[in-house]
Design a protein around this motif. Sequence first.
Motif, short mmCIF file in Angstrom:
data_model
loop_
_atom_site.label_atom_id
_atom_site.label_comp_id
_atom_site.label_asym_id
_atom_site.label_seq_id
_atom_site.Cartn_x
_atom_site.Cartn_y
_atom_site.Cartn_z
N ASP A 1 0.85 -1.20 0.00
CA ASP A 1 0.00 0.00 0.00
C ASP A 1 0.88 1.24 0.00
OD1 ASP A 1 -1.90 1.94 0.24
OD2 ASP A 1 -2.67 1.31 2.20
N PRO A 2 1.39 1.63 -1.16
CA PRO A 2 2.32 2.77 -1.23
C PRO A 2 1.67 4.11 -0.95
CG PRO A 2 1.79 1.99 -3.43
CD PRO A 2 1.19 1.01 -2.48
N ARG A 3 0.34 4.18 -0.92
CA ARG A 3 -0.35 5.45 -0.70
C ARG A 3 -0.78 5.63 0.75
NH1 ARG A 3 0.49 9.29 -3.71
NH2 ARG A 3 -1.52 10.20 -3.13
N ASN A 4 -0.28 4.83 1.64
CA ASN A 4 -0.65 4.94 3.06
C ASN A 4 0.24 5.99 3.72
OD1 ASN A 4 -0.55 4.28 6.04
ND2 ASN A 4 -2.12 2.84 5.37
N GLY A 5 -0.34 7.16 4.03
CA GLY A 5 0.43 8.26 4.59
C GLY A 5 1.03 7.95 5.95
N GLY A 6 0.27 7.25 6.80
CA GLY A 6 0.78 6.89 8.12
C GLY A 6 2.01 6.02 8.04
N LEU A 7 2.00 5.08 7.10
CA LEU A 7 3.15 4.21 6.91
C LEU A 7 4.36 5.00 6.43
CD1 LEU A 7 4.61 1.50 6.56
CD2 LEU A 7 3.61 1.38 4.27
N GLN A 8 4.16 5.88 5.46
CA GLN A 8 5.28 6.69 4.97
C GLN A 8 5.85 7.56 6.08
OE1 GLN A 8 6.74 6.26 2.17
NE2 GLN A 8 5.20 4.96 1.16
N PHE A 9 4.99 8.02 6.95
CA PHE A 9 5.45 8.84 8.07
C PHE A 9 6.29 8.01 9.04
CE2 PHE A 9 4.55 11.34 12.02
CZ PHE A 9 5.21 12.49 11.62
N GLN A 10 5.87 6.77 9.30
CA GLN A 10 6.66 5.87 10.14
C GLN A 10 8.02 5.58 9.51
OE1 GLN A 10 6.50 4.62 13.11
NE2 GLN A 10 4.47 5.34 13.69
N LEU A 11 8.02 5.40 8.20
CA LEU A 11 9.29 5.19 7.50
C LEU A 11 10.22 6.38 7.69
CD1 LEU A 11 8.42 3.53 4.07
CD2 LEU A 11 10.22 2.80 5.65
N ALA A 12 9.66 7.59 7.54
CA ALA A 12 10.47 8.80 7.69
C ALA A 12 11.08 8.87 9.09
CB ALA A 12 9.62 10.04 7.42
N LYS A 13 10.28 8.62 10.12
CA LYS A 13 10.78 8.67 11.50
C LYS A 13 11.87 7.62 11.73
CE LYS A 13 7.44 8.95 14.61
NZ LYS A 13 6.11 8.77 15.22
N THR A 14 11.67 6.43 11.18
CA THR A 14 12.64 5.36 11.39
C THR A 14 13.95 5.65 10.68
OG1 THR A 14 10.76 3.82 11.49
CG2 THR A 14 12.95 2.86 11.34
N TYR A 15 13.86 6.17 9.46
CA TYR A 15 15.08 6.56 8.75
C TYR A 15 15.83 7.67 9.52
CZ TYR A 15 14.57 3.87 4.44
OH TYR A 15 14.52 2.86 3.52
N TYR A 16 15.07 8.58 10.13
CA TYR A 16 15.72 9.63 10.92
C TYR A 16 16.49 9.02 12.07
CZ TYR A 16 16.44 13.60 14.00
OH TYR A 16 17.02 14.53 14.80
N LEU A 17 15.88 8.07 12.77
CA LEU A 17 16.57 7.42 13.89
C LEU A 17 17.82 6.68 13.42
CD1 LEU A 17 13.57 5.99 15.95
CD2 LEU A 17 15.11 7.84 16.61
N MET A 18 17.81 6.20 12.18
CA MET A 18 18.96 5.50 11.65
C MET A 18 20.00 6.45 11.06
SD MET A 18 16.92 2.36 9.81
CE MET A 18 18.33 1.84 8.88
N ARG A 19 19.73 7.76 11.13
CA ARG A 19 20.64 8.80 10.64
C ARG A 19 20.76 8.74 9.12
NH1 ARG A 19 19.80 11.61 13.41
NH2 ARG A 19 21.66 12.82 13.84
N GLU A 20 19.72 8.27 8.44
CA GLU A 20 19.70 8.23 6.99
C GLU A 20 18.74 9.33 6.53
OE1 GLU A 20 19.22 4.40 5.21
OE2 GLU A 20 20.39 3.40 6.77
N PHE A 21 19.29 10.53 6.33
CA PHE A 21 18.45 11.71 6.17
C PHE A 21 17.78 11.81 4.79
CE2 PHE A 21 21.73 13.34 9.32
CZ PHE A 21 20.94 13.00 10.40
N ALA A 22 18.50 11.42 3.74
CA ALA A 22 17.91 11.53 2.40
C ALA A 22 16.64 10.69 2.26
CB ALA A 22 18.93 11.17 1.33
N PRO A 23 16.67 9.40 2.62
CA PRO A 23 15.43 8.63 2.53
C PRO A 23 14.36 9.10 3.52
CG PRO A 23 17.19 7.27 3.45
CD PRO A 23 17.83 8.53 2.94
N ALA A 24 14.79 9.69 4.65
CA ALA A 24 13.82 10.23 5.59
C ALA A 24 13.03 11.37 4.94
CB ALA A 24 14.51 10.73 6.86
N VAL A 25 13.74 12.26 4.26
CA VAL A 25 13.08 13.39 3.59
C VAL A 25 12.15 12.89 2.49
CG1 VAL A 25 13.47 15.39 2.11
CG2 VAL A 25 14.88 15.05 4.15
N GLU A 26 12.59 11.90 1.72
CA GLU A 26 11.75 11.37 0.64
C GLU A 26 10.48 10.74 1.20
OE1 GLU A 26 12.09 11.74 -2.66
OE2 GLU A 26 13.70 13.10 -2.02
N ALA A 27 10.61 10.02 2.31
CA ALA A 27 9.43 9.41 2.93
C ALA A 27 8.49 10.49 3.47
CB ALA A 27 9.85 8.46 4.04
#
Length: 556
Positions: free
Chosen positions: A114-140
């Motif tokens: 479900d690529p259109r699930n906003g809540g999921l994309q938001f969780q991805l962004a937060k998790t990438y931030y915690l992993m210090r991977e900023f580029a994919p965090a911004v994209e998410a």
Amino acid sequence: LIDQALARAPAEPTLLSIKCMVTLKLGQLDEAGRYIKQAIAISPHDFRLHNFHGQVLAAYGNLPKNALAERAFGQAISLNPAFFEAWYNLGHIQLLSSKPHEAIQSFEQAARIDPRNGGLQFQLAKTYYLMREFAPAVEAMKRAATCGMDPTLVNLWRSLVLRAEGKTDEADAIEQVELEKSVDPSDMLKLLTDFGHAETHVGHLDRAVHWLRKAIAMDPTDAHLYCDLAAAHKFTADDRDLIGRMEGLLTSVGHTVRRPLEFALGKAYTDLAEYDLSFCHYKAGNDLVRSLIPYDAEAQEVRIGRIIERYSAERLADLAAGSDSDLPILIVGTMRSGTTLTEQIISSHSAVAGAGEMDFWVRIGPSLTDTYDADMAAKLASAYLDLMRQHSKSARRITDKMPLNFLHLGAIHAVFPNAKIVHCRRHPIDACLSIYFQNFDDSQAFKWDLDSLVAFYEQYQRVMAHWRAVLPPGTLYELQYEALVEDFEGESRKLMDFLGLDWEPGQLEFYKHDSTVFTPSNWQVRQPIYKTSKERWRRYEKHLGPLLDLLKYAPD
């Protein structure tokens, strides 16, 4: 109404699952678990039921139940790999269990469904931030915004990324604009709290305190906020009013909230060097748990005896190896013995990645039996290496700093005979006292009173003496915490020499290493090496009683 329906159809799994979810909403977790187990027994191949079971287990909010929840969500996925909710729930529980790399894998799998699930994309962004991977965090975050997530929420999280990238002016401008917008107070409170947690984990402690103080200003009666603040903040005399509010809340909160508040107050009074009052609060917090959770010292003694018997020198020499890889570096010891510090030192080397606390051997070790053979060893090695490689595809070595792996060194060495093991040692009373001062998970049943701590430590010493006797030379390295803080460069050089890696000058500034820390040591490993934790126990000596018996294990 559900009960009336169940009276007519007591073996209907759908009704049982509805009853489970209602009792879960009411907070009746044991009841919810009973109903969902009944439903699964009737319909074991219904993927939805296993997902419900995982949600019930996750609601307990402790690591052992989280591990079971992870297994339940995994079972739901094995029955229906296209089940979005189970993938999402699996990622969420992995993140709560300090497994951000695994969480990313699960969230990404959910996004394929479900690529259109906003809540999921938001969780991805937060998790990438915690992993210090900023580029994919911004994209998410961009995807979350286009999928309908609140733009204020997305922009404020984006400000955290900008600040982490050093773009402070841009971050300040976004925060100023977005925080002035009209947002539901409960949503804003959750947002501020989430920011505080995230910034604590990634080591931006000043910013964590900034957000948590804003949250406390919004709701000064929320005791959890003060506990979160204590994890990031060093209290001073200027915080007397704040500490007074924390003391005042003790009489108005229930058992589950009072417990972390007592530990937070213990930490506050330690910061103020009021050690008698500090110990009083730590003891109160521990006593609350000990009254509910017993510790079976005799059972632990029997368990250690079985480990020693199973991994005798003769049997260990005969066990088939699973891999000749030297990728894993195992860092073990008691909790609070310097394992996080040691991981930070090693993983700040350019050829090393840190995987944090992996629970692989804690899950697998106790189940290994006499059926162990070359095929099993190879499968274990492959599974473990695959997990490690989720943390880095290119690192020459990867650390696993699960302290309690000291129980499983026989199995680890059998599977990976070329793996290096670093045993972190600390003055026994300092180590035990530091354990006593942490609000650990309920599963650590030994830590809630001093007598149990002594019994645990005796068995730890017993099994480590066995490993010293049976592991081949060059396998196990003993790192003494006190020696490390006295001669940091000299001891870290010797450590890296044992690991077969050239020492790098940048390791002297390990505390600048850009990594996420999920353990209670997140404060200490952000500081240069310091000596104030040596012989800390003397400040509390009159309260220690049975712990003083452990002086026989103190380093010379």
